[in-house]
Design a protein around this motif. Sequence first.
Motif: not given
Length: 696
Positions: A141-145, A264-266, A268-274, A276-277
Amino acid sequence: MKTEQKNRDVVVPDNERLIFHLKEVSKGRRRFENVFQSVLRMILEKPVVKIVHAGKPVYDFQFFREGKKHIIGWFNEINDFVSFDKDAAEGSSAKEMAFVLVGEPGNGKTFFVDFICQKYRQFISRPENRRYTFEFVNLDQLGGYGNITTIQSQTFENPVILAMNLFGSREENKEFLRKAGFEDKQIELLFEKYYSPLGACTEYIWRGIRDHCAGDIEKALEFVRVVPIPIAESLGTLTGKYSAKDKITASSVDLLGEESLTRLLNLTDTNNPYRLDLRKGAIARVAGGGIHFPDEMLRNKKDLVQIYLQLIQNRNIELDGFRWPIDTLIIATSNNDVYNTFVSEKEESPIKDRCRICFVSHNTDYKLQQELTAYSLGSEKKETFSGETMHVDPNLIYAASVGVILTRLPHSEKLTPIETMKLEAGEIAGEKGVKALIEVKEDLNASPDVTKRWGQKGLGHRDLGRSLQVLMAMPESNEGKCMFAKDIFKALERVILDYVSEAADRDKFMEDLKVARQLYREQVKTAIFNAYRDDPEAIRKDVMAYVNMVVGLDAENLGPDKMWRYRDPQTGDIKSIKIDQRYIDSVEGRLSGLSNKERKESFRNTIRKVYGQKVSVDPNYDFMDNQDLVKAVTDVRLESDVAGAGSLVGALANRTNEENVRIYNRMIETMFKKLKYCPTCAQKTIEYFCEKEDES
């Protein structure tokens, strides 16, 4: 990290909502505490007993004594660990330190940590102790994931931590908790003792949810689901182990995690700390109130040790400039040689300063060692190479135990090896008291070299295991279908020659085995006399007869007929015994140093004193730990019953007449039926008794 394919929206049930969890916590039906408090509560829910061991008072925590295979000994080490955990639970400096066990290989360090981890998993599995975390749902619902719709907190953060960070203002967070049922005192305590910021990716996602809901907290919380933390040993969640690797295969990824291409393929924002696994690393999987076990921590390459320094001191996972707070108890191990090398490099002192070092000695109590030897021997039945059942000599555990224990005890001018062994086990050692033992220990433990301290040298548990393996593989053991106790000394010699590298240590250990053989010899003499008397308790009864006579000599109600009536401490029954002065004199005549009346009276007073101290605490105490007294009683009875040990040896060795054959056969039958011998070890034990070998 939990990922689901796009599907229909997830509706969070009421009992999985954040507000429900907070109400349960406020009412005490669910727990919110850090890992140190959980571990301390787990330990202290079992009884704690104050005891005296080797002359010093210690607390014995029954938590460590439960189960089929539990911790044996480790009194000082356990006290150190509980004290460390208690300090951390109370918010002292220990909460920013690691507990590191340092000692020789094979002395139980890894077993101790594994025991705690196993018990902790069982403890947290109980419904009233379950730990909870949270996950964000319906992220599509947020988009970007992309295809990622559900994300669980990477470090298993507690939902209460989320509640303390819902708003930008601390006052708003306090007001939210107040509405959830927390009282003001509870709220102040939460923020004072437990507050920590959210992890980087959790904070990022939560901000996105709040922005999506235009600040409507009720609507935003529909994206949050509270779930129990999974407990899986094989996955390293809640309790995890990291063993030191070589410089090529070791990587910071093993501890901290790394960037995930799939994410990273999912995103949208490459600065999202998520991106990192963290779950690829060992730390994140135990970050939500778990235990991390770095085995041989100081053997890691320097950059990994530096990572541990940051983890221990700051209690944060730091990766690419992002931070994730962790709630983790770190218990590490290290061998002596690695530790000495590590601390000699002064640039590594910061990591040492952040560790509570606990020096672990080998077990030096021969009574406790018999339990450890039984562990090493195993409970499964033994078989020969041909598949036939192999018997275990009833003297084997004792012989093996004193054999390894004596190698761990230092030679001292103040005490003989046997005196040291007996005092350490809380037994009588002639005129020597436990004060002399304490002085020996303190002198050794003052050495800056760890390897020269008390109990740091000697044959370890693995060496004992090897010797038992050698014994089982011997042709004599397989042909006789019995693990004969005397042969364990050959096996121990083999292990000393093959595995002890220092010549001085080898020479000392070989001398120690000679003393162990003498102790085994005395054990055999007692068994032989018991067999001759057709009574497994014969010598014990004779020893107690002497003790009761000595106590009765000093009794006020002793009549002219020399009959003394006393209450048996074991049964509570009233018994009578006739004081036999000739028997008392005969026993004391075989005890060295009792050359005159004054010395005899001094010895008798010692017996009376021990009787008063020991029997009042342990009614079953039988003086069988007083080797000199047992030997003297045995010799007296042999002399009176069969005209001396030589006569019995002659009768058993020279079976040319019917009477000698009858004695031999009767003793073999008694040993087989009443003393747990088999025909092989019974015969070999009698043959050994008939030899002059290992006489003290």
